[in-house]
Write a protein that holds these residues in place. Structure first.
Motif, PDB file in Angstrom:
ATOM      1  N   ILE A 384       0.845  -1.204   0.000  1.00 60.90           N
ATOM      2  CA  ILE A 384       0.000   0.000   0.000  1.00 60.90           C
ATOM      3  C   ILE A 384       0.874   1.246   0.000  1.00 60.90           C
ATOM      4  CG2 ILE A 384      -1.627   1.371   1.383  1.00 60.90           C
ATOM      5  CD1 ILE A 384      -2.838  -1.379   2.288  1.00 60.90           C
ATOM      6  N   ILE A 385       1.874   1.265   0.919  1.00 62.10           N
ATOM      7  CA  ILE A 385       2.786   2.428   0.979  1.00 62.10           C
ATOM      8  C   ILE A 385       3.568   2.558  -0.318  1.00 62.10           C
ATOM      9  CG2 ILE A 385       4.761   3.447   2.184  1.00 62.10           C
ATOM     10  CD1 ILE A 385       3.794   1.969   4.722  1.00 62.10           C
ATOM     11  N   GLY A 386       4.032   1.408  -0.857  1.00 65.84           N
ATOM     12  CA  GLY A 386       4.778   1.409  -2.118  1.00 65.84           C
ATOM     13  C   GLY A 386       3.979   1.985  -3.263  1.00 65.84           C
ATOM     14  N   PHE A 387       2.701   1.602  -3.366  1.00 65.02           N
ATOM     15  CA  PHE A 387       1.862   2.115  -4.459  1.00 65.02           C
ATOM     16  C   PHE A 387       1.497   3.584  -4.260  1.00 65.02           C
ATOM     17  CE2 PHE A 387       1.087  -2.427  -5.472  1.00 65.02           C
ATOM     18  CZ  PHE A 387       1.360  -2.359  -6.839  1.00 65.02           C
ATOM     19  N   VAL A 388       1.391   4.028  -3.003  1.00 69.59           N
ATOM     20  CA  VAL A 388       1.177   5.455  -2.747  1.00 69.59           C
ATOM     21  C   VAL A 388       2.394   6.255  -3.223  1.00 69.59           C
ATOM     22  CG1 VAL A 388       0.977   7.212  -0.924  1.00 69.59           C
ATOM     23  CG2 VAL A 388      -0.446   5.156  -0.820  1.00 69.59           C
ATOM     24  N   ILE A 389       3.603   5.735  -2.890  1.00 66.13           N
ATOM     25  CA  ILE A 389       4.836   6.393  -3.346  1.00 66.13           C
ATOM     26  C   ILE A 389       4.888   6.423  -4.874  1.00 66.13           C
ATOM     27  CG2 ILE A 389       7.366   6.191  -3.428  1.00 66.13           C
ATOM     28  CD1 ILE A 389       7.154   4.940  -0.577  1.00 66.13           C
ATOM     29  N   LEU A 390       4.523   5.300  -5.504  1.00 63.01           N
ATOM     30  CA  LEU A 390       4.517   5.227  -6.975  1.00 63.01           C
ATOM     31  C   LEU A 390       3.546   6.235  -7.564  1.00 63.01           C
ATOM     32  CD1 LEU A 390       5.469   3.805  -9.561  1.00 63.01           C
ATOM     33  CD2 LEU A 390       3.698   2.078  -9.176  1.00 63.01           C
ATOM     34  N   ALA A 391       2.346   6.349  -6.961  1.00 63.17           N
ATOM     35  CA  ALA A 391       1.338   7.298  -7.450  1.00 63.17           C
ATOM     36  C   ALA A 391       1.825   8.738  -7.329  1.00 63.17           C
ATOM     37  CB  ALA A 391       0.036   7.118  -6.667  1.00 63.17           C
ATOM     38  N   ILE A 392       2.482   9.037  -6.205  1.00 56.84           N
ATOM     39  CA  ILE A 392       3.007  10.395  -5.993  1.00 56.84           C
ATOM     40  C   ILE A 392       4.059  10.727  -7.044  1.00 56.84           C
ATOM     41  CG2 ILE A 392       4.387  11.847  -4.431  1.00 56.84           C
ATOM     42  CD1 ILE A 392       2.959  10.375  -2.099  1.00 56.84           C
ATOM     43  N   LEU A 396       3.691  13.728  -9.738  1.00 56.67           N
ATOM     44  CA  LEU A 396       4.665  14.809  -9.789  1.00 56.67           C
ATOM     45  C   LEU A 396       5.427  14.820 -11.114  1.00 56.67           C
ATOM     46  CD1 LEU A 396       6.079  14.707  -6.158  1.00 56.67           C
ATOM     47  CD2 LEU A 396       4.683  16.500  -7.147  1.00 56.67           C
ATOM     48  N   GLY A 397       5.753  13.617 -11.612  1.00 56.00           N
ATOM     49  CA  GLY A 397       6.439  13.512 -12.900  1.00 56.00           C
ATOM     50  C   GLY A 397       5.608  14.073 -14.039  1.00 56.00           C
TER      51      GLY A 397
END
Length: 408
Positions: A384-392, A396-397
């Motif tokens: 969950i944390i990993g996918f939140v980081i990926l989404a962010i 931003l990209g």
């Protein structure tokens, strides 16, 4: 307890050494000068994201006893996709790090020049900066020795020097602690701050560090019982790196004028306000930041090339050495003939920010494969944390690209 931590310190500190390079110093300086303490939250978010992703890379390296690029090659079964991803990684990390290297060396030069002044040789109407060769020679010797433990100790020493230098500089400026806490825990988006926020995240959550970390941990540890030590090393080292980055932002926020373009300007700006003491400490930190990254960038590229191309042998093998030597020589040549370090650094940071979502997505996919990690796959919370980081990073990209092309 402290003695035991120093005994087990290692790969995590090298990761911190890699992300606190001249790019980080420059972006943090500009963030502090232009926005004060307002963007400290972005650095805090970056550190949390870095810890999560680097822990995954370290776990993969210890359990599989392979580098990230090797695992990717083995796990992608479709030939076309495998070749595409391998080429993408080689382009992003090997070619990319060749671009970063001139910036790393140039950043170290800024630190030396702040203390010793410029050292320029004119040859056939070409100005050559002799400081490039000084930094290049130091990096070459440390890498050529080819002993991981020796290299680790040298880089740990440089990171501690860098940390002390920047932290003392921040303390000397006597910042408002309440304002720092507000900047850390209350997200704010000042006008024209988006690209700086992207830069802060892109310069901290560095794609090549995922490859470097997975390769380095297996040089140090090879048992599942070592995971606890690796996690502690990762968390403590990256938090230390985060404090350094925040210290640079805090130091830069103390400057009452905004005509600052790099950390060398920051050192000069601090001198009349806080004395030569602050100037020299900041210059020392900048030198350490440049030389550590000048060592880790070629090292990471060599590990990636080794994994992608299936080479055998260790740090002293001819093929491994040929990669870091080429990158180091290119860095010395380009930095010595006067290519502006800030331009190189900006290019490297944009490339990092755009490539990160791709690398992070591949890592998350691998971290859920039982065929690779067995019972050590990601937990639901980690996913969950990993996918939140990926989404962010994706968000931003995308906004960064639109901003660059003036669509927003």
């Amino acid at each position: 307890m402290i003695k035991n931590w120093f005994k087990n310190i290692g790969p995590g500190t090298l990761v911190a050494a890699a992300f606190i390079g001249p790019g980080t110093v420059t972006v943090c300086t500009l963030a502090g000068v232009n926005f004060g303490f307002h963007l400290l939250w972005a650095m805090l978010l970056s550190i949390i994201a870095t810890i999560i992703l680097q822990e995954m890379a370290a776990r993969l390296g210890i359990i599989s006893q392979k580098g990230l690029s090797e695992v990717i090659k083995e796990e992608i079964k479709i030939p076309f996709l495998k070749h595409f991803v391998t080429l993408l990684i080689l382009a992003a990390i090997v070619v990319g790090n060749a671009s970063y290297e001139a910036g790393n060396i140039s950043g170290g030069i800024l630190g030396l020049e702040t203390i010793f002044g410029k050292s320029i040789l004119n040859f056939n109407n070409i100005s050559i900066n002799l400081m490039s060769f000084v930094i290049g020679c130091i990096a070459f010797v440390l890498l050529y020795i080819g002993n991981y433990k020796f290299l680790e100790k040298a880089l740990v020493t440089l990171v501690l020097l860098m940390s002390i230098s920047f932290l003392i500089t921040a303390i000397v400026t006597k910042p408002d602690v309440v304002e720092i806490l507000k900047g850390l825990f209350i997200p704010r988006f000042p006008e024209k701050s988006l690209l700086t926020i992207i830069g802060l995240i892109g310069t901290t959550v560095v794609p090549y560090n995922l490859f470097l970390h997975a390769s380095l941990v297996k040089e140090r540890w090879n048992k599942t019982e070592d995971l606890k030590l690796a996690r502690k090393d990762t968390i403590v080292s990256i938090i230390l790196g985060g404090f350094v980055s925040m210290a640079i932002i805090v130091s830069a926020a103390a400057i009452p004028f905004s005509d600052i373009t790099n950390a060398a300007d920051l050192a000069k700006g601090l001198a009349p306000l806080y004395g030569e003491f602050a100037k020299y400490f900041l210059a020392l930190g900048l030198f350490a930041a440049g030389i550590t990254s000048a060592i880790t960038a070629p090292l990471a590229a060599a590990y990636v090339a080794k994994g992608c191309l299936g080479w055998r042998g260790g740090l002293r093998s001819k093929k491994f050495r040929s990669v870091w030597i080429i990158i180091l020589v290119l860095g010395v040549v380009f930095s010595s003939i006067g290519i502006k370090p800030i331009d190189i650094i900006k290019f490297a940071q944009v490339a990092n920010g755009m490539l990160l979502p791709i690398i992070a997505g591949i890592l998350l996919w691998i971290m859920n494969k039982k065929s690779v990690l067995g019972t050590f796959i990601n937990s639901k919370i980690q996913n969950i944390i990993g996918f939140v980081i990926l989404a962010i990073t994706l968000f931003l990209g995308a906004k960064g690209i639109l901003k660059v092309f003036n669509f927003i």
